[in-house]
Each structure stands twice: as C-alpha cells, then as structure tokens.
Scaffold this active site. Sequence first.
Site, PDB file in Angstrom:
ATOM      1  N   CYS A  21       0.817  -1.218   0.000  1.00 18.23           N
ATOM      2  CA  CYS A  21       0.000   0.000   0.000  1.00 18.23           C
ATOM      3  C   CYS A  21       0.851   1.270   0.000  1.00 18.23           C
ATOM      4  CB  CYS A  21      -0.881   0.020   1.247  1.00 18.23           C
ATOM      5  SG  CYS A  21      -1.959  -1.395   1.368  1.00 18.23           S
TER       6      CYS A  21
ATOM      7  N   ARG B  43       5.949  -0.443  -5.911  1.00 22.11           N
ATOM      8  CA  ARG B  43       5.817  -1.206  -4.672  1.00 22.11           C
ATOM      9  C   ARG B  43       4.813  -2.348  -4.812  1.00 22.11           C
ATOM     10  NH1 ARG B  43       6.635   1.580   0.198  1.00 22.11           N
ATOM     11  NH2 ARG B  43       4.615   0.877   0.901  1.00 22.11           N
TER      12      ARG B  43
ATOM     13  N   TRP C 267      -2.788  -2.912  -1.494  1.00 29.02           N
ATOM     14  CA  TRP C 267      -2.365  -4.297  -1.682  1.00 29.02           C
ATOM     15  C   TRP C 267      -3.159  -5.081  -0.643  1.00 29.02           C
ATOM     16  CZ3 TRP C 267       0.849  -7.977   1.011  1.00 29.02           C
ATOM     17  CH2 TRP C 267       1.335  -9.004   0.204  1.00 29.02           C
TER      18      TRP C 267
ATOM     19  N   ASN D  98      -2.430   2.488   5.505  1.00 25.83           N
ATOM     20  CA  ASN D  98      -1.488   1.391   5.263  1.00 25.83           C
ATOM     21  C   ASN D  98      -1.384   0.599   6.549  1.00 25.83           C
ATOM     22  OD1 ASN D  98      -0.964   2.411   2.778  1.00 25.83           O
ATOM     23  ND2 ASN D  98       1.179   2.921   3.160  1.00 25.83           N
ATOM     24  N   GLY D  99      -1.269  -0.723   6.434  1.00 25.13           N
ATOM     25  CA  GLY D  99      -1.069  -1.525   7.638  1.00 25.13           C
ATOM     26  C   GLY D  99      -2.327  -2.270   8.026  1.00 25.13           C
TER      27      GLY D  99
ATOM     28  N   GLU E 212      19.431 -17.902  -3.429  1.00 25.16           N
ATOM     29  CA  GLU E 212      19.105 -16.608  -4.012  1.00 25.16           C
ATOM     30  C   GLU E 212      18.794 -16.744  -5.507  1.00 25.16           C
ATOM     31  OE1 GLU E 212      18.104 -13.961  -3.060  1.00 25.16           O
ATOM     32  OE2 GLU E 212      18.531 -12.493  -4.617  1.00 25.16           O
TER      33      GLU E 212
ATOM     34  N   LYS F 265      15.230 -15.775  -7.231  1.00 28.92           N
ATOM     35  CA  LYS F 265      15.138 -14.814  -8.347  1.00 28.92           C
ATOM     36  C   LYS F 265      14.316 -15.404  -9.476  1.00 28.92           C
ATOM     37  CE  LYS F 265      15.922 -11.995  -6.980  1.00 28.92           C
ATOM     38  NZ  LYS F 265      16.338 -11.482  -5.724  1.00 28.92           N
TER      39      LYS F 265
ATOM     40  N   GLU G 131      10.479 -15.923  -8.544  1.00 24.29           N
ATOM     41  CA  GLU G 131       9.650 -14.736  -8.300  1.00 24.29           C
ATOM     42  C   GLU G 131       9.334 -13.958  -9.564  1.00 24.29           C
ATOM     43  OE1 GLU G 131      11.111 -11.528  -5.759  1.00 24.29           O
ATOM     44  OE2 GLU G 131      13.164 -12.015  -6.274  1.00 24.29           O
TER      45      GLU G 131
ATOM     46  N   HIS H 195      20.041 -37.458  -0.384  1.00 28.13           N
ATOM     47  CA  HIS H 195      19.197 -37.855   0.750  1.00 28.13           C
ATOM     48  C   HIS H 195      17.718 -37.698   0.421  1.00 28.13           C
ATOM     49  CE1 HIS H 195      22.708 -38.457   3.219  1.00 28.13           C
ATOM     50  NE2 HIS H 195      23.165 -37.302   2.758  1.00 28.13           N
TER      51      HIS H 195
ATOM     52  N   LYS I 250       7.154  -4.742  -3.358  1.00 24.63           N
ATOM     53  CA  LYS I 250       8.547  -4.383  -3.087  1.00 24.63           C
ATOM     54  C   LYS I 250       8.827  -4.297  -1.598  1.00 24.63           C
ATOM     55  CE  LYS I 250      12.718  -3.197  -4.080  1.00 24.63           C
ATOM     56  NZ  LYS I 250      13.574  -4.363  -4.393  1.00 24.63           N
TER      57      LYS I 250
HETATM   58  C1  AGP Z   1      13.655 -10.159  -3.244  1.00 17.03           C
HETATM   59  O1  AGP Z   1      13.817 -10.285  -4.586  1.00 17.03           O
HETATM   60  C2  AGP Z   1      12.366 -10.047  -2.704  1.00 17.03           C
HETATM   61  N1  AGP Z   1      11.421  -9.538  -3.531  1.00 17.03           N
HETATM   62  C3  AGP Z   1      12.130 -10.151  -1.224  1.00 17.03           C
HETATM   63  O2  AGP Z   1      12.502 -11.448  -0.874  1.00 17.03           O
HETATM   64  C4  AGP Z   1      12.834  -9.145  -0.276  1.00 17.03           C
HETATM   65  O3  AGP Z   1      14.202  -9.362  -0.289  1.00 17.03           O
HETATM   66  C5  AGP Z   1      12.243  -9.298   1.130  1.00 17.03           C
HETATM   67  O4  AGP Z   1      10.874  -9.017   1.098  1.00 17.03           O
HETATM   68  C6  AGP Z   1      12.936  -8.438   2.159  1.00 17.03           C
HETATM   69  O5  AGP Z   1      12.788  -7.085   1.876  1.00 17.03           O
HETATM   70  P1  AGP Z   1      13.671  -5.984   2.593  1.00 17.03           P
HETATM   71  O6  AGP Z   1      15.096  -6.259   2.194  1.00 17.03           O
HETATM   72  O7  AGP Z   1      13.176  -4.690   2.059  1.00 17.03           O
HETATM   73  O8  AGP Z   1      13.477  -6.145   4.058  1.00 17.03           O
END
Ligand code: AGP
Length: 610
Positions: free
Chosen positions: A2, A28, A75, A101-102, A483, A487, A490, A506, A605
């Site tokens: 949001c 965002r 959102w 927001n929240g 990581e 990537k 997502e 395993h 974001k």
């Molecule tokens: C990464 O590509 C993400 N979209 C997500 O995992 C992100 O790193 C996570 O939400 C943490 O965000 P921050 O670093 O703003 O705390």
Amino acid sequence: MCGIVGYIGTENNAKEVIIEGLKRLEYRGYDSAGIALCINGKIETRKHVGEISNLEKIIGDVYFESTTGIGHTRWATHGAPSDLNAHPHSNSDNTITVVHNGIIENYVELREWLREDYGVKFKSDTDTEVIAHLIGIYYDGDLYQAVCRAVEQMRGAYAIGVIAAAEPDKMVAVRKDAPLVAGIGEGCNFIASDIPALLKYVRRIFLIENNETVVLTKDDIKIYDEHQKLVRRDVFHVTWDADAAEKGGYDHFMMKEIHEQPKGLDETLTRRLDEDGDINLDGISMTKEDIEGFNKVYIVACGTAYHAGLVGKAAIEKLAKIPVEVDIASEFRYRDPFVDDKTLFIAISQSGETLDTLAALREAKKKGARILSVVNVVGSSVARESDDVFYTWAGPEIAVASTKAYTTQLMCMYLIALYMGRTKGVIDKEYYSRFIEELRGIPDKLQTVLNREADIEQIARKYCRKEQVFFIGRGVDSAVSYEGSLKLKEISYINSFAIAAGELKHGTIALIEEGTLVFALATQDFLFEKMLSNIKEIQARGANIVGIAKEGNREIEQESSEVIYLPECMDEVTPLLAVVPLQIFAYYVAKFRACNIDKPKNLAKSVTVE
Ligand code: AGP
C-alpha cells in the site's frame, strides 16, 4: 504494498499531484487505487481495482478539482481486491475519509461495537472503513481531536491520512509502525508513505516518528506526540535524485539495477575505507570491548536479505570467530530466541520497512541485544530503531526482485566481519589487507561477468520453457543457490528449488531425470572435487547442467552442457560474482516468457504487513 499520498495547497491541482505521487509508488506493487478530494463542502471519492490508469479513466471529468485530497494504492490484506475494498474509505454520511497502510488488529471488535452501538452499516470488508466510522463518531468540528480519540481505540500497525468535508483546509495523518513522511512545499504541503512519491515536488521532508500525529494546512505542518504535545522536528533534506529511480535506457528496472552493481559496490566499499585501507565505522560505535563482549551474532531478515545473511554468517564465523545464527524474521519473532545483552543482532533490509524484520528487531531490543542494521533506505524505520546503521548505498531499488541490494548487503557483511575479526585480532594484517584488495577488485570483476550477458541470454533462451529448475552448491555456493532460485521463481513463475549439493542424495535426487535443468555452483576451490562428484551423480541421471566456476577450474566442462566462468578471486567473496549470472538468467527467462519483470504477480517491493 500500500501507498499513501496526500496534498493540501492553493491551486486546484490536488488530483494531478496525488495521481503523480501514486504513480511514483507503483513499483511497490498494488491491486487497486483511489483518490478522495474535498470539493465544495463535500468529499468526492473515486476508486478502481487494477492499475492507476484505470482510476485515471474514471476521473477524467473536469469537475474533479480541489486544493485538498488523499490518494492510495492498495495491496489487499482484509478483503479481496475490488472497487469496494479499494481506499479511500468514508464514514456513513461521507464527511470523513481515510486512507490507510497496515493493519488494525482489533477491527472485528471495533466493527461489532460500531454496528451495535451506532448502527453503522459497512460497505466494504476492510479494516480501514472502521477507522473512518470511528473518527466520524468523535468528530465535532475538530478533525485532529477526533483522530486522537479514534487512535486511542485502534490497535495494530498503521499509517493513516484523513480529510473532513467540513475542514477542507486541513489534513491529519498518524504514524504507528508504518512509514509516513510529511513534505514541506511553498504554499502547499504533503504526506506520503514513501519519499519517492513526493520528489517531483519537494526535497524538504519531516520524518514522522511512531505514535505521532501530523496536522497539515497549506502553510503549516504541526507534529504532535501521543500526549498531544507539539514536537520539534529537524528538516530532512533528500539529496538523492528522482531520476535515479528511472529506467535509464534499460527495458526494465531490474536490468538497470543488475548493471548498477559495480557502482553500488564501489560506493558501499569506498564510503567505509580510509585512504590507508582501514575500515572506518564512522557513526557506528563499536569498540574492541563491545566486540569482545559479544558471545553470539543473530542475523535476521526476510527473502533475499535473509540469503545475504547466510553469506554473512560464513564471513563472521570465519573472520571473527563468533558463532552466528541466521533466522527468518517471521520465525524469529515468535520463537522466544536465545538473545541477551551479549548478543549482536544484525537486521538486514533493503527497504528498512519490512514489518517482520522490524518486529524481530524490537523483540531483540527488548531482550537487551545490541542492534546493528544493514539498510538501503536512509531514514527508514529499521534504520531509525537501530543502535547503529551500516548503509548499503545501493541507491533506490525499484524492481521487486532485489539485485543490487543483495550484493551491497554482502559487501556490508564482509566489511563488518573483517572489522570484527581485525579488531579482535583473529585475522592478521596480511590476510586483512589481501581481503580488502580483493574487495576493491570486485566492481571490475563483476563488470567482466556483466559483459557475458549475451552468453547468459542464450542459455536462458535455450532453457526458458523448462518448468522446473534446480540450483545446487556447497558452502557459500549453497547460499547463493537459494538466491538464484528465488530470483527465478519470483519473476518467471518457474518452479525452482535450491539445495546444498551434499543433501541431494538424501531424497531430492529422486526428482532428477532426463533433461532436468540444474545450475551447479562450483566456485569454492576447496570443495571443487566434491562438487564435481555431485555433478557427475546428476549428470548420470540425464540432467542438463549449467556449471558456474572460476576460470581456472575448466574440468567442469566435461560434466556440463554449459559453463559460465567467473574471474579468479578468493573463495570467500565468490557470492558477489556468482549471483550475477543467476540474476541475468532469471531476467531473460522471465522476458522470454513475457512476464511482468519489475512487478511480478502477487509480490510487493516492501512488505509492511505480517
Ligand atoms: C527479493 O527479490 C524479494 N522480492 C524479497 O525477498 C525481499 O528481499 C524481502 O521481502 C525483504 O525485503 P527488505 O530487504 O526490504 O526487508
């Protein structure tokens, strides 16, 4: 996630200013947008599910003009994405309107009370509508007082912006555990959940603290604490440029940000290095006694930042010989973890607004831990609530998929580990200096990897229709595998999975069959032979292997369909380079599959809800 924008001025341009601000927050992630303006003693609200362009279509009419208004990108948390659930929300006679927001945790209880005692009929499924009704029942001509009374009854984490039909020359906003700033204009003032929303108009900002209420008119901004005492706040001057948030010639922010990594890393490093190569922790008070007093480091973060923490653990344990635990923030906060006044708690967060990370930080603080945060956004909540902050200096990261924030977080973790190790006397001067030289060389080496973009694009073209991809590695390569896998999933929505290579046999090896795509990270010299054995095991089952190794380790070619080589470097720092081909691969796969790269579905974001 949001976003809030509010404007109060003299010209009838509230609509334009608010829509422009909301567009700046689009990155965002959101599912609906809305705007409410004070017009001729009434509040006019328009809201629509989907993109801001949908909203613009329905507010094309010329009469939608005002000097005062609030806007929102939503959102969904309470209630599905829909026109009705979109913000702003109003009370029954449409005299009080709110953006929020929240989360209001006790909204069910408040809703019942408003229904039973005041006969309120709710139009949406949101917790936000409760706020509008609550303020409405307390309103008797003074919006600030009504908001204060309502806030006394609200539990949760929120930022709100409020307007009243009877006071078109006033706007009130409150911050409690969700970001909020006030922008200082000339003959106009602003509120927003994030600074970028306002950069087109102002650079002078008040950072609003928790439990503070802001009362804005076109000429004045007053900040009050929870006891209704006037608070004096220094002006925060935003020095970074709004243009830094534009795409700069690339098709997507993500690719622009991938290419910004050499610069970001150089910035993060050089800001912390003296001329003679010593790490300076200016602004961070960590003495030898402090460091020797820590018996444990706890690194807590979410998503990509958590993956950076895994590399941080390896670095701190190796260089400073202090035991490190790494935890996911949403798990840490409910675990009653072993944290005390001998714990150094490191929160890693690009945005500095991730609610779980913030809550974990507060939990650790309560238990007496020393809080050091690694944060990209200056003035963010995590930064403000920490004892010390190690900024990443990556610049604004717009793409939802984090790239340059990750590598700069790694750089910070190496510097923290080196500083602690050197101060404690665990590492000698020679090793320390060699490490620093290695870090100095990383921006150029990373550029060499970026220059291989076309080769990686070809690999992505070849495999972009796979529906399942594995990432394996040992040691820090397993952390980078996590990581790389995140990537890919997502932004391309491919089912990907990362696992420590030694764990394959395993159970997970059961999934490897003819044509399965596996990225095998083999960057660690001392583990190279072991990795080759793992690669052989999966190759024997028909997997297509894309190897990632240093230039000197050519034996990997015999076992791989393709190999991406990294420049020679110390084993310790390979994550800074090894992640880059994985970022580029994910990017091109998503591009070939026509995915929305910068704003993947279901993601935001900045995750400011639990
Ligand atoms: C990464 O590509 C993400 N979209 C997500 O995992 C992100 O790193 C996570 O939400 C943490 O965000 P921050 O670093 O703003 O705390």
